[in-house]
Design a protein around this motif. Structure first.
Motif, PDB file in Angstrom:
ATOM      1  N   GLN A  62       0.776  -1.255   0.169  1.00 50.83           N
ATOM      2  CA  GLN A  62       0.003  -0.088  -0.082  1.00 50.83           C
ATOM      3  C   GLN A  62       0.953   1.247  -0.056  1.00 50.83           C
ATOM      4  O   GLN A  62       2.008   1.419   0.841  1.00 50.83           O
ATOM      5  CB  GLN A  62      -0.749  -0.049   1.302  1.00 50.83           C
ATOM      6  CG  GLN A  62      -1.833   1.070   1.357  1.00 50.83           C
ATOM      7  CD  GLN A  62      -2.910   1.175   2.569  1.00 50.83           C
ATOM      8  OE1 GLN A  62      -3.075   0.051   3.070  1.00 50.83           O
ATOM      9  NE2 GLN A  62      -3.089   2.473   2.874  1.00 50.83           N
ATOM     10  N   GLU A  63       0.507   2.205  -0.806  1.00 54.50           N
ATOM     11  CA  GLU A  63       1.245   3.670  -0.921  1.00 54.50           C
ATOM     12  C   GLU A  63       0.965   4.278   0.483  1.00 54.50           C
ATOM     13  O   GLU A  63       0.168   4.099   1.086  1.00 54.50           O
ATOM     14  CB  GLU A  63       0.699   4.136  -1.925  1.00 54.50           C
ATOM     15  CG  GLU A  63       1.941   4.372  -3.203  1.00 54.50           C
ATOM     16  CD  GLU A  63       1.255   5.122  -4.361  1.00 54.50           C
ATOM     17  OE1 GLU A  63       1.472   6.382  -4.637  1.00 54.50           O
ATOM     18  OE2 GLU A  63       0.589   4.603  -5.108  1.00 54.50           O
ATOM     19  N   GLY A  64       2.118   4.998   0.867  1.00 54.44           N
ATOM     20  CA  GLY A  64       2.195   5.793   1.932  1.00 54.44           C
ATOM     21  C   GLY A  64       2.193   5.253   3.380  1.00 54.44           C
ATOM     22  O   GLY A  64       1.846   5.920   4.210  1.00 54.44           O
ATOM     23  N   ARG A  65       2.604   4.229   3.270  1.00 55.67           N
ATOM     24  CA  ARG A  65       2.897   3.411   4.439  1.00 55.67           C
ATOM     25  C   ARG A  65       4.471   3.036   4.650  1.00 55.67           C
ATOM     26  O   ARG A  65       4.989   2.763   3.596  1.00 55.67           O
ATOM     27  CB  ARG A  65       1.985   2.353   4.655  1.00 55.67           C
ATOM     28  CG  ARG A  65       0.512   2.533   5.113  1.00 55.67           C
ATOM     29  CD  ARG A  65      -0.213   1.135   5.364  1.00 55.67           C
ATOM     30  NE  ARG A  65       0.350   0.259   6.230  1.00 55.67           N
ATOM     31  CZ  ARG A  65      -0.209   0.235   7.542  1.00 55.67           C
ATOM     32  NH1 ARG A  65      -1.375   1.135   7.591  1.00 55.67           N
ATOM     33  NH2 ARG A  65       0.020  -0.661   8.224  1.00 55.67           N
ATOM     34  N   PRO A  66       5.123   2.999   5.896  1.00 50.98           N
ATOM     35  CA  PRO A  66       6.389   2.545   6.070  1.00 50.98           C
ATOM     36  C   PRO A  66       6.568   0.998   5.984  1.00 50.98           C
ATOM     37  O   PRO A  66       5.477   0.453   6.258  1.00 50.98           O
ATOM     38  CB  PRO A  66       6.647   2.739   7.312  1.00 50.98           C
ATOM     39  CG  PRO A  66       5.347   3.292   8.237  1.00 50.98           C
ATOM     40  CD  PRO A  66       4.298   3.576   7.133  1.00 50.98           C
ATOM     41  N   LEU A  67       7.444   0.734   5.405  1.00 52.06           N
ATOM     42  CA  LEU A  67       7.494  -0.897   5.284  1.00 52.06           C
ATOM     43  C   LEU A  67       8.380  -1.480   6.364  1.00 52.06           C
ATOM     44  O   LEU A  67       9.383  -0.893   6.720  1.00 52.06           O
ATOM     45  CB  LEU A  67       8.449  -1.233   3.980  1.00 52.06           C
ATOM     46  CG  LEU A  67       8.754  -2.921   3.761  1.00 52.06           C
ATOM     47  CD1 LEU A  67       7.336  -3.412   3.765  1.00 52.06           C
ATOM     48  CD2 LEU A  67       9.632  -3.057   2.434  1.00 52.06           C
ATOM     49  N   ILE A  68       7.722  -2.358   7.292  1.00 50.06           N
ATOM     50  CA  ILE A  68       8.469  -2.799   8.475  1.00 50.06           C
ATOM     51  C   ILE A  68       8.368  -4.332   8.358  1.00 50.06           C
ATOM     52  O   ILE A  68       7.319  -4.814   8.109  1.00 50.06           O
ATOM     53  CB  ILE A  68       7.324  -2.541   9.750  1.00 50.06           C
ATOM     54  CG1 ILE A  68       6.938  -1.024   9.870  1.00 50.06           C
ATOM     55  CG2 ILE A  68       7.947  -2.832  11.170  1.00 50.06           C
ATOM     56  CD1 ILE A  68       7.946   0.002  10.169  1.00 50.06           C
ATOM     57  N   LEU A  69       9.552  -4.785   8.532  1.00 47.17           N
ATOM     58  CA  LEU A  69       9.890  -6.079   8.425  1.00 47.17           C
ATOM     59  C   LEU A  69      10.688  -6.723   9.482  1.00 47.17           C
ATOM     60  O   LEU A  69      11.912  -6.039   9.809  1.00 47.17           O
ATOM     61  CB  LEU A  69      10.321  -6.530   6.942  1.00 47.17           C
ATOM     62  CG  LEU A  69       9.708  -6.302   5.649  1.00 47.17           C
ATOM     63  CD1 LEU A  69      10.261  -6.610   4.441  1.00 47.17           C
ATOM     64  CD2 LEU A  69       8.390  -7.134   5.877  1.00 47.17           C
ATOM     65  N   GLY A  70      10.256  -7.600  10.373  1.00 45.76           N
ATOM     66  CA  GLY A  70      10.993  -8.031  11.418  1.00 45.76           C
ATOM     67  C   GLY A  70      11.282  -6.977  12.411  1.00 45.76           C
ATOM     68  O   GLY A  70      12.490  -7.024  13.131  1.00 45.76           O
ATOM     69  N   GLY A  71      10.522  -5.890  12.518  1.00 46.68           N
ATOM     70  CA  GLY A  71      10.722  -4.779  13.635  1.00 46.68           C
ATOM     71  C   GLY A  71      11.532  -3.692  12.888  1.00 46.68           C
ATOM     72  O   GLY A  71      12.067  -2.708  13.612  1.00 46.68           O
ATOM     73  N   VAL A  72      12.024  -3.884  11.658  1.00 47.36           N
ATOM     74  CA  VAL A  72      12.734  -2.762  11.060  1.00 47.36           C
ATOM     75  C   VAL A  72      12.274  -2.184   9.925  1.00 47.36           C
ATOM     76  O   VAL A  72      11.629  -2.865   9.018  1.00 47.36           O
ATOM     77  CB  VAL A  72      14.088  -3.582  10.670  1.00 47.36           C
ATOM     78  CG1 VAL A  72      15.231  -2.682  10.047  1.00 47.36           C
ATOM     79  CG2 VAL A  72      14.771  -4.339  11.745  1.00 47.36           C
ATOM     80  N   GLU A  73      12.359  -0.751  10.092  1.00 47.18           N
ATOM     81  CA  GLU A  73      11.843  -0.047   8.823  1.00 47.18           C
ATOM     82  C   GLU A  73      12.722   0.100   7.532  1.00 47.18           C
ATOM     83  O   GLU A  73      13.793   0.365   7.792  1.00 47.18           O
ATOM     84  CB  GLU A  73      11.641   1.468   9.355  1.00 47.18           C
ATOM     85  CG  GLU A  73      10.737   2.176   8.119  1.00 47.18           C
ATOM     86  CD  GLU A  73      10.213   3.656   8.574  1.00 47.18           C
ATOM     87  OE1 GLU A  73      10.114   4.005   9.697  1.00 47.18           O
ATOM     88  OE2 GLU A  73       9.964   4.401   7.780  1.00 47.18           O
ATOM     89  N   ILE A  74      12.341  -0.313   6.433  1.00 50.96           N
ATOM     90  CA  ILE A  74      13.072  -0.695   5.382  1.00 50.96           C
ATOM     91  C   ILE A  74      12.689   0.402   4.324  1.00 50.96           C
ATOM     92  O   ILE A  74      11.537   0.387   3.933  1.00 50.96           O
ATOM     93  CB  ILE A  74      12.842  -2.082   4.971  1.00 50.96           C
ATOM     94  CG1 ILE A  74      13.509  -3.049   6.048  1.00 50.96           C
ATOM     95  CG2 ILE A  74      13.648  -2.308   3.281  1.00 50.96           C
ATOM     96  CD1 ILE A  74      13.429  -4.432   5.834  1.00 50.96           C
TER      97      ILE A  74
END
Ligand SMILES: [Zn+2]
Length: 157
Positions: A14-26
């Motif tokens: 989804q546009e406009g959201r941060p990408l969080i994977l494994g607790g890390v913003e990527i």
């Protein structure tokens, strides 16, 4: 007693959201859609731990209808799963996981993800596996519509 569990999750981009994977913003052009921070990796690991305990899945403990958990950091979900394991007398021996994403490339963030995930679960980083692969351009992952994750957990009592 040794128990294993499996978890699988998928979230659309989804546009406009941060990408969080494994607790890390990527850094990426898109984040993932979801009621929480949509951390697909943490969700798969949470379901693996819950499954090993023979408990209901993540949707039972963190229902999308619960407004109080909107935007919740999914590391908190892992903490809750570790607490449920401890309540039943289990310790988490290890978890392993795979992200399936065409983009972005995430492996350089794996050491930090392992740190965050292990801290939330109350174990050491070397007890957490984080791997990543592409889907060779096939299917919804290959079309960059979203990211999938799978995980297994081994618990001992
Ligand atoms: Zn999820």
């Amino acid at each position: 007693m040794t128990r294993v569990g499996i978890g699988y999750d998928v979230h659309p981009f989804q546009e406009g959201r941060p990408l969080i994977l494994g607790g890390v913003e990527i850094p990426h052009t898109h984040g993932l859609q979801g009621h929480s921070d949509a951390d697909v990796l943490c969700h798969a690991i949470a379901d693996a731990v819950l499954g090993a305990l023979g408990l209901p899945d993540i949707g039972y403990y963190f229902p999308p209808s619960d407004a109080s958990i909107e935007g919740i950091c999914s590391l908190r979900i892992l903490e809750r799963c570790a607490a449920l394991a401890a309540e039943k007398g289990y310790t988490i021996e290890n978890v392993d996981s795979s992200l399936v994403a065409e983009a972005p490339r995430v492996m350089k963030h794996a050491p930090l993800m392992k740190e965050k995930i292990s801290a939330a679960l109350g174990i050491q980083p070397d007890q957490v596996g984080v791997k990543a692969t592409t889907n060779e351009r096939m299917g919804f992952v290959g079309r960059e519509e979203g990211i999938a994750a799978m995980a297994v957990a081994c618990l001992v009592k």
